[in-house]
Scaffold this motif. Structure first.
Motif, short mmCIF file in Angstrom:
data_model
loop_
_atom_site.label_atom_id
_atom_site.label_comp_id
_atom_site.label_asym_id
_atom_site.label_seq_id
_atom_site.Cartn_x
_atom_site.Cartn_y
_atom_site.Cartn_z
N ALA A 113 0.83 -1.21 0.00
CA ALA A 113 0.00 0.00 0.00
C ALA A 113 0.87 1.25 0.00
N VAL A 124 -2.54 7.42 -2.65
CA VAL A 124 -2.43 6.94 -1.27
C VAL A 124 -2.86 8.08 -0.35
N ARG A 127 -5.60 8.30 5.29
CA ARG A 127 -6.07 7.17 6.09
C ARG A 127 -5.23 5.92 5.84
N ARG A 128 -4.83 5.72 4.59
CA ARG A 128 -3.97 4.58 4.30
C ARG A 128 -2.61 4.76 4.96
N SER A 238 -4.77 -3.35 -4.33
CA SER A 238 -5.30 -2.86 -3.06
C SER A 238 -6.53 -3.64 -2.60
N THR A 281 -7.59 -0.54 6.10
CA THR A 281 -7.27 0.01 4.78
C THR A 281 -8.21 -0.56 3.73
N ARG A 284 -11.76 0.98 4.13
CA ARG A 284 -11.82 2.35 3.63
C ARG A 284 -11.87 2.36 2.10
N GLU A 285 -11.09 1.52 1.46
CA GLU A 285 -11.07 1.50 0.01
C GLU A 285 -12.39 0.99 -0.56
#
Length: 295
Positions: A113, A124, A127-128, A238, A281, A284-285
């Motif tokens: 990531a 990116v 948050r990541r 991702s 992560t 979120r994505e």
């Protein structure tokens, strides 16, 4: 070649890949405890390269077509990097065991990531980056660098994780122009050439039963690498990376069941933090993807 976006298939392939790699790691741990690491990896790559060439020969255009690429340097670097990473990780197995090595190695999806921006040009967000920072804290908890008894050998699987993350991203990168057969061919041949140049100097005679174990290792190596290439072809890096954490669970079961390893509390806590960061992560994505689809 256009990239696929079949996330469910990519997830299924990733879980299958992690199981195969965990079995492979158990076989490697056994063999490397009896023989030189470089020789073990070299023999595995001989079978791998033979299989790769056999598959290429059966396809239209044969080996020449499979070897054709507009990015030979990147493909060669991929193969050399993977072979080197395998040597580093197998060495970690013999020193630290499967459980602790994989607890550290499990941070590699977070490294993917972090590196997806500079290598693949992916966005990116903060948050990541926050999740990556939390995962790094998890690694520190496992390594315990402030302890007077800190073992520098614990850094070996961390190096392997960084190498494997770069390999994974380069695999995704070359897939933009090369198909699975080409990437598979270069992975096997470049790795075999590299390991032969290095490992042939460390040859040792093997027993009959260990040749059977070696044969099993070769089969898992071939199938695992093929599946990993397919993963990055059918889905975004991702989207599937969080499911790479299954390898930690599979490897822990093998280490505890077959090698009598133990799990320390800090390893459980650190690995849990790393996995939680990776899953955050992923969550979120998924939310961002759904928001874009609604617009």
């Amino acid at each position: 070649m256009s990239q696929g976006n079949n996330t469910p298939l990519g997830i299924g392939l990733m879980i299958a890949t992690t199981f195969i790699f965990a079995v492979q790691d158990g076989l490697s741990r056994h063999l490397a405890s009896e023989y030189n690491v470089l020789m073990v990896v070299m023999i595995r790559y001989w079978f791998f390269a033979a299989f790769v060439m056999a598959v290429a020969a059966r396809r239209a255009g044969g080996i020449r077509t499979a070897a054709q690429t507009t990015q030979p340097v990147v493909q060669a670097v991929r193969g050399i990097l993977l072979a080197s990473e395998i040597c580093v990780m197998v060495l970690a197995f013999t020193i630290l065991g499967l459980v602790e090595s994989h607890a550290v190695f499990t941070c590699y999806p977070l490294l993917v990531a972090a590196l997806s921006g500079p290598i693949l040009g992916e966005s990116v967000g903060w948050r990541r980056w926050a999740a990556i920072a939390v995962g790094f804290v998890g690694v520190l908890i496992i390594l315990q660098p402030g302890m007077s008894v800190f073992d520098p050998a614990a850094l070996i699987p961390l190096l392997a994780a960084a190498m494997f993350a770069v390999y994974g991203l380069l695999t995704r990168y070359v897939a933009k122009a090369d198909n699975t057969a080409t990437s598979f061919f270069w992975t096997g041949v470049a790795g075999a050439v590299t390991m032969t140049l290095v490992g042939i100097w460390f040859w040792e005679p093997m027993t009959g039963p260990d040749w059977i174990v070696m044969a099993c290792l070769c089969v898992t190596g071939i199938s695992g690498h093929w599946l990993l290439i397919r993963v990055y072809e059918v889905a975004e890096a991702s989207a599937v990376q969080p499911f790479a954490y299954f390898q930690l669970a599979f490897a822990a079961v093998i280490g505890l069941s077959f090698f009598g390893e133990t799990v320390r509390a800090n390893v459980i806590a650190g690995a849990g933090l790393i996995v939680a960061a990776g899953l955050f992560t992923f969550w979120r994505e998924r939310l961002q993807r759904r928001s874009r689809q609604l617009l």
